[in-house]
Write a protein that holds these residues in place. Structure first.
Motif, PDB file in Angstrom:
ATOM      1  N   ALA A  20      43.615  46.754  41.907  1.00 45.67           N
ATOM      2  CA  ALA A  20      43.089  45.387  41.816  1.00 45.67           C
ATOM      3  C   ALA A  20      44.047  44.395  41.163  1.00 45.67           C
ATOM      4  O   ALA A  20      44.157  43.251  41.631  1.00 45.67           O
ATOM      5  N   PRO A  21      44.788  44.762  40.091  1.00 44.86           N
ATOM      6  CA  PRO A  21      45.706  43.776  39.506  1.00 44.86           C
ATOM      7  C   PRO A  21      46.849  43.372  40.431  1.00 44.86           C
ATOM      8  O   PRO A  21      47.541  42.383  40.161  1.00 44.86           O
ATOM      9  N   GLU A  22      47.085  44.141  41.510  1.00 48.23           N
ATOM     10  CA  GLU A  22      48.142  43.792  42.455  1.00 48.23           C
ATOM     11  C   GLU A  22      47.684  42.711  43.440  1.00 48.23           C
ATOM     12  O   GLU A  22      48.523  42.119  44.133  1.00 48.23           O
ATOM     13  N   PHE A  23      46.381  42.451  43.535  1.00 46.94           N
ATOM     14  CA  PHE A  23      45.898  41.355  44.380  1.00 46.94           C
ATOM     15  C   PHE A  23      46.309  40.031  43.735  1.00 46.94           C
ATOM     16  O   PHE A  23      46.426  39.919  42.511  1.00 46.94           O
ATOM     17  N   SER A  24      46.491  39.018  44.574  1.00 47.24           N
ATOM     18  CA  SER A  24      46.862  37.710  44.042  1.00 47.24           C
ATOM     19  C   SER A  24      45.709  37.133  43.224  1.00 47.24           C
ATOM     20  O   SER A  24      44.539  37.455  43.451  1.00 47.24           O
ATOM     21  N   THR A  25      46.065  36.290  42.274  1.00 46.19           N
ATOM     22  CA  THR A  25      45.051  35.662  41.426  1.00 46.19           C
ATOM     23  C   THR A  25      44.079  34.842  42.267  1.00 46.19           C
ATOM     24  O   THR A  25      42.873  34.816  41.986  1.00 46.19           O
ATOM     25  N   ALA A  26      44.580  34.182  43.308  1.00 44.63           N
ATOM     26  CA  ALA A  26      43.706  33.374  44.171  1.00 44.63           C
ATOM     27  C   ALA A  26      42.645  34.232  44.837  1.00 44.63           C
ATOM     28  O   ALA A  26      41.478  33.832  44.955  1.00 44.63           O
ATOM     29  N   VAL A  27      43.031  35.434  45.290  1.00 48.73           N
ATOM     30  CA  VAL A  27      42.058  36.334  45.926  1.00 48.73           C
ATOM     31  C   VAL A  27      40.991  36.763  44.933  1.00 48.73           C
ATOM     32  O   VAL A  27      39.783  36.732  45.225  1.00 48.73           O
ATOM     33  N   LEU A  28      41.404  37.161  43.736  1.00 47.08           N
ATOM     34  CA  LEU A  28      40.449  37.645  42.741  1.00 47.08           C
ATOM     35  C   LEU A  28      39.483  36.549  42.309  1.00 47.08           C
ATOM     36  O   LEU A  28      38.291  36.799  42.109  1.00 47.08           O
ATOM     37  N   THR A  59      56.577  53.540  29.977  1.00 47.29           N
ATOM     38  CA  THR A  59      57.859  52.835  29.858  1.00 47.29           C
ATOM     39  C   THR A  59      57.699  51.327  29.905  1.00 47.29           C
ATOM     40  O   THR A  59      58.695  50.600  29.923  1.00 47.29           O
ATOM     41  N   CYS A  60      56.453  50.830  29.923  1.00 46.96           N
ATOM     42  CA  CYS A  60      56.206  49.391  30.046  1.00 46.96           C
ATOM     43  C   CYS A  60      56.267  48.718  28.682  1.00 46.96           C
ATOM     44  O   CYS A  60      55.822  49.289  27.671  1.00 46.96           O
ATOM     45  N   ARG A  61      56.801  47.519  28.665  1.00 46.34           N
ATOM     46  CA  ARG A  61      56.764  46.727  27.443  1.00 46.34           C
ATOM     47  C   ARG A  61      55.372  46.131  27.259  1.00 46.34           C
ATOM     48  O   ARG A  61      54.589  46.018  28.203  1.00 46.34           O
ATOM     49  N   SER A  62      55.061  45.749  26.040  1.00 45.26           N
ATOM     50  CA  SER A  62      53.715  45.253  25.737  1.00 45.26           C
ATOM     51  C   SER A  62      53.389  44.008  26.552  1.00 45.26           C
ATOM     52  O   SER A  62      52.256  43.853  27.028  1.00 45.26           O
ATOM     53  N   GLU A  63      54.364  43.113  26.746  1.00 47.56           N
ATOM     54  CA  GLU A  63      54.071  41.906  27.521  1.00 47.56           C
ATOM     55  C   GLU A  63      53.860  42.231  28.999  1.00 47.56           C
ATOM     56  O   GLU A  63      53.100  41.545  29.680  1.00 47.56           O
ATOM     57  N   GLN A  64      54.496  43.311  29.487  1.00 45.63           N
ATOM     58  CA  GLN A  64      54.259  43.730  30.863  1.00 45.63           C
ATOM     59  C   GLN A  64      52.830  44.240  31.039  1.00 45.63           C
ATOM     60  O   GLN A  64      52.189  43.964  32.057  1.00 45.63           O
ATOM     61  N   ARG A  65      52.355  44.990  30.065  1.00 48.27           N
ATOM     62  CA  ARG A  65      50.973  45.480  30.140  1.00 48.27           C
ATOM     63  C   ARG A  65      49.984  44.318  30.136  1.00 48.27           C
ATOM     64  O   ARG A  65      49.032  44.294  30.924  1.00 48.27           O
ATOM     65  N   ARG A  66      50.226  43.361  29.226  1.00 43.87           N
ATOM     66  CA  ARG A  66      49.306  42.215  29.150  1.00 43.87           C
ATOM     67  C   ARG A  66      49.338  41.415  30.444  1.00 43.87           C
ATOM     68  O   ARG A  66      48.290  41.001  30.952  1.00 43.87           O
ATOM     69  N   ARG A  67      50.522  41.175  30.992  1.00 45.45           N
ATOM     70  CA  ARG A  67      50.641  40.388  32.214  1.00 45.45           C
ATOM     71  C   ARG A  67      49.983  41.119  33.392  1.00 45.45           C
ATOM     72  O   ARG A  67      49.344  40.495  34.231  1.00 45.45           O
ATOM     73  N   TYR A  68      50.133  42.435  33.424  1.00 48.79           N
ATOM     74  CA  TYR A  68      49.565  43.225  34.522  1.00 48.79           C
ATOM     75  C   TYR A  68      48.045  43.145  34.527  1.00 48.79           C
ATOM     76  O   TYR A  68      47.423  42.822  35.544  1.00 48.79           O
ATOM     77  N   PHE A  69      47.431  43.398  33.379  1.00 41.64           N
ATOM     78  CA  PHE A  69      45.967  43.456  33.350  1.00 41.64           C
ATOM     79  C   PHE A  69      45.334  42.081  33.251  1.00 41.64           C
ATOM     80  O   PHE A  69      44.134  41.919  33.509  1.00 41.64           O
TER      81      PHE A  69
END
Length: 512
Positions: A311-319, A368-378
């Protein structure tokens, strides 16, 4: 006679409007004019009709032909008016009996060889015609079975324009042509028939899936790749009960307009299942297209399951477009050509990894993800969207101990029987109300039935005070608590049910 009349149907969403098709033939320079707000596909009907008439062995009238689609203020779209335009023109030219066609509804697209091709939306179009008092309908043979699903309709299936014209008195030989089938229509997605016993382990996730099926709740599963999230989601439709007669007609109408309905199996009786790819556009999810928009995946999943893997891979507009149907069970699409309304009361199931690499399990030592990557992903799953999801659970990797117990896993039939009992309890409790499942019931009605004892919801009060729940979230926890009580055979939820519902809502954060 220089004026011929017959009937067609214009669809706006699932709503059909009977349209009078008038053809006037004047003694003037040969021309063909189509008026009444046709779209591009309908405006091209003049070329298809002319070729189909001559290919059928009939003489094309060399006069000025004006075809009006009334009411003229209603936008018309699609190729389903081809047959009605051809019949009205032949009636105006005196090649068929005008009185024989004036009160009949004609639906179908014409090929250049005169054969009739199937069109989308025949079921709601015929239903609108019957409701308006026009029960006699002529459709292509490929749409005949679908049209016959409408009670009270007197349906005639035809292979070609020549066959239709001969029926109304035209002097011509009807060629023996092969009927055009519905192979060119888009294939529908059939619900998966996989068994829940195939899922190894995942006891907590299986409980969440059963609760979702019993109460009609939305579900989010978060876990690493390979944990079984997709397998669980694909087995949810098998736990749901069959559609009622009214629901089956409604779902079938949506799939008819979408062009994904196979009439050979009758009405759609099982809940549909849609699983769009994460590259899907907003128009493919909520509906789109030129002119009047077609139903998207959200409407095709009406009364069924819409599964969004990764689901996080869907575009923000779709969600974000999902917020309206999740709240109202309907999609209202505004376009330049008008407004279309499609039902979209589905169960949303989302699956997500805990982070982009998917290995943030437990303490996340292998991540291996940085904290900002996790936040941006979810963060793609916004707060307003998650606030509308009743069940949010973590799916852990399957352990060896769970594999050892895999032989004792319950089958779909066993769990579906408990779901059916819970649905029966809800039907009895909600009889006389407009709601069918616990997920539909407003919070005020549920709170009123809990009684004055606040000890029952003390855990909810604490979570609300700590900011873990919004007021909408409190109501949704109560809905899940009622579903847990229904599955256990209780007439009302206990404090344990409320606590378990809170854990299923907050992924265990309520206890931390």
């Amino acid at each position: 006679m220089t004026l011929g009349r017959t009937l067609g149907v214009s669809l706006r969403g699932l709503t059909g409007h009977v349209v009078e098709v008038e053809a006037h033939l004047a003694a003037s320079l040969p021309a063909f004019t189509l008026v009444g707000l046709p779209d591009a596909a309908l405006a091209e009907a003049r070329d298809r009709v002319r070729a189909a008439v001559t290919s059928s062995g009939l003489a094309w009238p060399n006069r000025r032909i004006t075809v009006n689609l009334s009411p003229a203020t209603l936008p018309k779209s699609g190729s389903a008016f081809d047959l009605a335009i051809a019949v009205a023109t032949l009636a105006g030219a005196g090649l068929v009996r005008p009185e024989a066609v004036s009160g009949l509804v004609h639906l179908g697209e014409l090929g250049l060889d005169g054969r009739l091709r199937p069109v989308r939306g025949v079921l709601p179009a015929v239903a609108a015609a019957v409701q308006a008092g026009h029960a006699d309908v002529v459709v292509p043979v490929a749409n005949e079975a679908e049209a016959l699903l409408v009670p009270g309709a007197r349906v005639v299936g035809a292979r070609s324009l020549a066959e239709v014209a001969h029926r109304y008195g035209a002097d011509l030989d009807v060629p023996d042509v092969v009927a055009v089938g519905a192979e060119h229509l888009e294939p529908g997605s059939s619900g998966p028939a996989a068994d829940l016993a195939d899922v190894l382990g995942q006891d907590e996730a299986r409980v969440a899936l059963e609760v979702a099926a019993a109460g009609g709740h939305h579900l989010l599963m978060v876990g690493p790749p390979g944990a079984g999230k997709t397998m669980l989601a694909a087995r949810l439709p098998g736990l749901l009960p069959d559609l009622t007669e009214a629901e089956a007609v409604e779902v079938t109408a949506v799939h008819s307009v979408a062009g994904t309905f196979d009439p050979r199996g009758g009405l759609v009786r099982r809940p549909p299942y849609e699983d769009p790819h994460h590259t899907a556009t907003p128009a493919s999810i909520v509906g789109g297209g030129s002119g009047v928009p077609r139903p998207g995946a959200a409407s095709r999943a009406h009364r069924g399951v819409l599964f969004m893997d990764e689901a996080p891979e869907f575009s923000t507009a779709v969600l974000q477009t999902l917020r309206q149907p999740l709240e109202h069970g309907e999609l209202v699409l505004h376009r330049a050509a008008g407004v279309a309304r499609y039902p979209a009361r589905f169960q949303l199931v989302m699956a997500a990894n805990p982070c982009p690499c998917g290995r943030a399990v437990g303490k996340g030592l292998d991540c291996t993800c940085r904290s900002e990557q996790r936040r941006r992903y979810f963060s793609k799953l916004s707060g307003p969207l998650l606030d509308r999801v009743d069940l949010q659970v973590d799916v852990q990797p399957v352990s060896r101990a769970a594999l050892a117990r895999a032989s004792a896993a319950e089958s779909t039939a066993t769990v579906a029987a408990r779901v059916a009992q819970a649905r029966a309890a809800q039907s009895e409790r909600l009889s006389g109300t407009p709601w069918r499942t616990n997920a539909d019931v407003p919070g005020g009605w549920l709170r009123a039935r809990l009684g004055p004892d606040r000890r029952l919801v003390v855990d909810l009060d604490h979570a609300f005070d700590r900011g873990l729940l919004s007021l909408r979230g409190v109501d949704r926890v109560l809905r899940v608590a009622w579903t847990l009580a229904d599955l256990a055979g209780r007439t009302a939820p206990t404090r344990t049910d409320v606590g378990q519902a809170l854990l299923l809502r907050t992924r265990g954060q309520a206890t931390t």
